[in-house]
Design an enzyme around this catalytic site. Sequence first.
Site, PDB file in Angstrom:
ATOM      1  N   ASP A   1       5.322   0.998  12.059  1.00 15.16           N
ATOM      2  CA  ASP A   1       4.142   0.269  11.575  1.00 15.16           C
ATOM      3  C   ASP A   1       4.097  -1.190  12.044  1.00 15.16           C
ATOM      4  O   ASP A   1       3.116  -1.892  11.787  1.00 15.16           O
ATOM      5  CB  ASP A   1       4.080   0.315  10.045  1.00 15.16           C
ATOM      6  CG  ASP A   1       3.445   1.599   9.531  1.00 15.16           C
ATOM      7  OD1 ASP A   1       2.986   2.412  10.355  1.00 15.16           O
ATOM      8  OD2 ASP A   1       3.410   1.788   8.299  1.00 15.16           O
TER       9      ASP A   1
ATOM     10  N   ARG B   1      -8.243  -0.619   5.108  1.00 21.25           N
ATOM     11  CA  ARG B   1      -7.384   0.382   4.479  1.00 21.25           C
ATOM     12  C   ARG B   1      -6.014  -0.203   4.135  1.00 21.25           C
ATOM     13  O   ARG B   1      -5.322   0.326   3.263  1.00 21.25           O
ATOM     14  CB  ARG B   1      -7.189   1.586   5.404  1.00 21.25           C
ATOM     15  CG  ARG B   1      -8.423   2.477   5.555  1.00 21.25           C
ATOM     16  CD  ARG B   1      -8.118   3.689   6.420  1.00 21.25           C
ATOM     17  NE  ARG B   1      -6.921   4.359   5.941  1.00 21.25           N
ATOM     18  CZ  ARG B   1      -5.879   4.674   6.704  1.00 21.25           C
ATOM     19  NH1 ARG B   1      -5.881   4.421   7.988  1.00 21.25           N
ATOM     20  NH2 ARG B   1      -4.827   5.275   6.186  1.00 21.25           N
TER      21      ARG B   1
ATOM     22  N   ARG C   1       1.067  14.698  12.095  1.00 22.09           N
ATOM     23  CA  ARG C   1       2.013  14.402  11.011  1.00 22.09           C
ATOM     24  C   ARG C   1       1.978  15.607  10.088  1.00 22.09           C
ATOM     25  O   ARG C   1       1.324  15.590   9.048  1.00 22.09           O
ATOM     26  CB  ARG C   1       1.617  13.103  10.302  1.00 22.09           C
ATOM     27  CG  ARG C   1       1.765  11.888  11.214  1.00 22.09           C
ATOM     28  CD  ARG C   1       1.631  10.592  10.471  1.00 22.09           C
ATOM     29  NE  ARG C   1       0.239  10.215  10.323  1.00 22.09           N
ATOM     30  CZ  ARG C   1      -0.152   9.066   9.764  1.00 22.09           C
ATOM     31  NH1 ARG C   1       0.733   8.215   9.324  1.00 22.09           N
ATOM     32  NH2 ARG C   1      -1.422   8.779   9.651  1.00 22.09           N
TER      33      ARG C   1
ATOM     34  N   LYS D   1       0.827  -1.208   0.000  1.00 21.01           N
ATOM     35  CA  LYS D   1       0.000   0.000   0.000  1.00 21.01           C
ATOM     36  C   LYS D   1       0.860   1.256   0.000  1.00 21.01           C
ATOM     37  O   LYS D   1       0.619   2.202  -0.752  1.00 21.01           O
ATOM     38  CB  LYS D   1      -0.912  -0.001   1.233  1.00 21.01           C
ATOM     39  CG  LYS D   1      -1.682   1.299   1.442  1.00 21.01           C
ATOM     40  CD  LYS D   1      -2.503   1.257   2.711  1.00 21.01           C
ATOM     41  CE  LYS D   1      -1.769   1.722   3.927  1.00 21.01           C
ATOM     42  NZ  LYS D   1      -1.938   3.152   4.230  1.00 21.01           N
ATOM     43  N   ASN D   2       1.885   1.282   0.865  1.00 17.60           N
ATOM     44  CA  ASN D   2       2.688   2.498   1.026  1.00 17.60           C
ATOM     45  C   ASN D   2       3.633   2.752  -0.143  1.00 17.60           C
ATOM     46  O   ASN D   2       4.206   3.829  -0.248  1.00 17.60           O
ATOM     47  CB  ASN D   2       3.471   2.445   2.344  1.00 17.60           C
ATOM     48  CG  ASN D   2       2.556   2.585   3.546  1.00 17.60           C
ATOM     49  OD1 ASN D   2       1.430   3.067   3.434  1.00 17.60           O
ATOM     50  ND2 ASN D   2       3.033   2.157   4.706  1.00 17.60           N
TER      51      ASN D   2
ATOM     52  N   CYS E   1      -5.334   8.372   9.825  1.00 17.39           N
ATOM     53  CA  CYS E   1      -5.342   7.749  11.146  1.00 17.39           C
ATOM     54  C   CYS E   1      -5.086   8.768  12.254  1.00 17.39           C
ATOM     55  O   CYS E   1      -4.330   9.711  12.078  1.00 17.39           O
ATOM     56  CB  CYS E   1      -4.253   6.680  11.232  1.00 17.39           C
ATOM     57  SG  CYS E   1      -4.701   5.139  10.446  1.00 17.39           S
TER      58      CYS E   1
END
Length: 417
Positions: free
Chosen positions: A305, A397, A122, A22-23, A117
């Site tokens: 993570d 997600r 951030r 995903k990232n 999230c």
Amino acid sequence: MDKLAIQGGTALSGEITISGAKNAALPILCAALLTAEPLRLSNLPHLNDIATMLRLLGQMGVGVTLEGSDGLVLDGAGLANPLAPYDLVKTMRASILVLGPLLARCGEARVSLPGGCAIGARPVDQHIKGLQAMGAEITVEQGYIHARASRLKGARICTDMVTVTGTENLMMAACLAEGETVIENAAREPEVVDLANCLVSMGARISGAGTDVIRIQGVEKLHGAEHAIMPDRIETGTYLCAAAATGGQVRLLKTSAAYLDAVVDKLMDAGCEVGMERDAISLKAPARLKSVSLRTAPYPAFPTDMQAQFMAINCVADGVATIRETIFENRFMHASELQRLGADIQIEGNNAVVRGVPQLQGATVMATDLRASASLVIAALAAQGETVIDRIYHLDRGYERIEEKLARLGAQVRRIH
């Protein structure tokens, strides 16, 4: 709102295939904004965040054509609306990644300040500061970042902190800037390297990706290309932790330990046997895990993570572990939910002390963010009795078909609609 019901106590066993990252996929989707020619991508995961990004690109005028089960073609020839509205951006912080490429190609961008999230601040100030160094005029008004530049100019940018999305945004913007851009204190994550590899295949001139200094020589335009998204190292690590917590034995396909050194080291410290192949990883758990202390830090150190997942396995390990979170200031929200399952956890600021217990007990818990959700799944798999996890839209997600993959490994899990 969907829930996940898990009957714990079964050791995971078998093989599953890991999805694309995903990232890595999210910034690479945004790279399609940099060219009027088609960008063909494969190994894309089916996730809510990916669908949101495709809707965002589509409303800007980017054509989206699905190809096979995990591929698509993005065509930026019709890009006409350099706007990222709040209703799409509010659910996904990665939406900020359209700012750099839109500004570089269109000379203008209006992007809503992002959501995502609730794991702490951030800020996007590093993105703004870097683009201003490249000559952009930027204002923030009514919740939107409004950026303008006739053509960005190469610059030396030293970020105040290591930021993955900041590095990616500035790297994409610099591809079409005039002259050389040097990004110092750049993020070194494998996902940054995957984006750089895609951009290079599109005609960008980038060196140093994977180090803390990235150099980009700007070009007049980029062209179309084909690129396969790298495997998801966090999904890989999550399933390894699930097998470890349940005393199981699994083999994960289409993935690599190359990006997981810190995670694999900690799993071995916990007593697991880890086998590494060219495109697969296997794990065999001991009868009882040993507690492992850790400290999160930017890559290549232990990833934030994976912090929640290791908190979950420490809950059922022998001994006492200390977990220090240095990346986000509000990333222990899963601790109180793990305590509902019988975990012994004490939180003091950005430190958590976890004392292993003989057995967790099933209960109803609530997911608070993406990786917190994963920790609750792992704890539920190891617990006695049934656990119901609420608000699993967070899970969707970042984890593709998680209940199907767990069921393939023998877990008793069902989705409640």
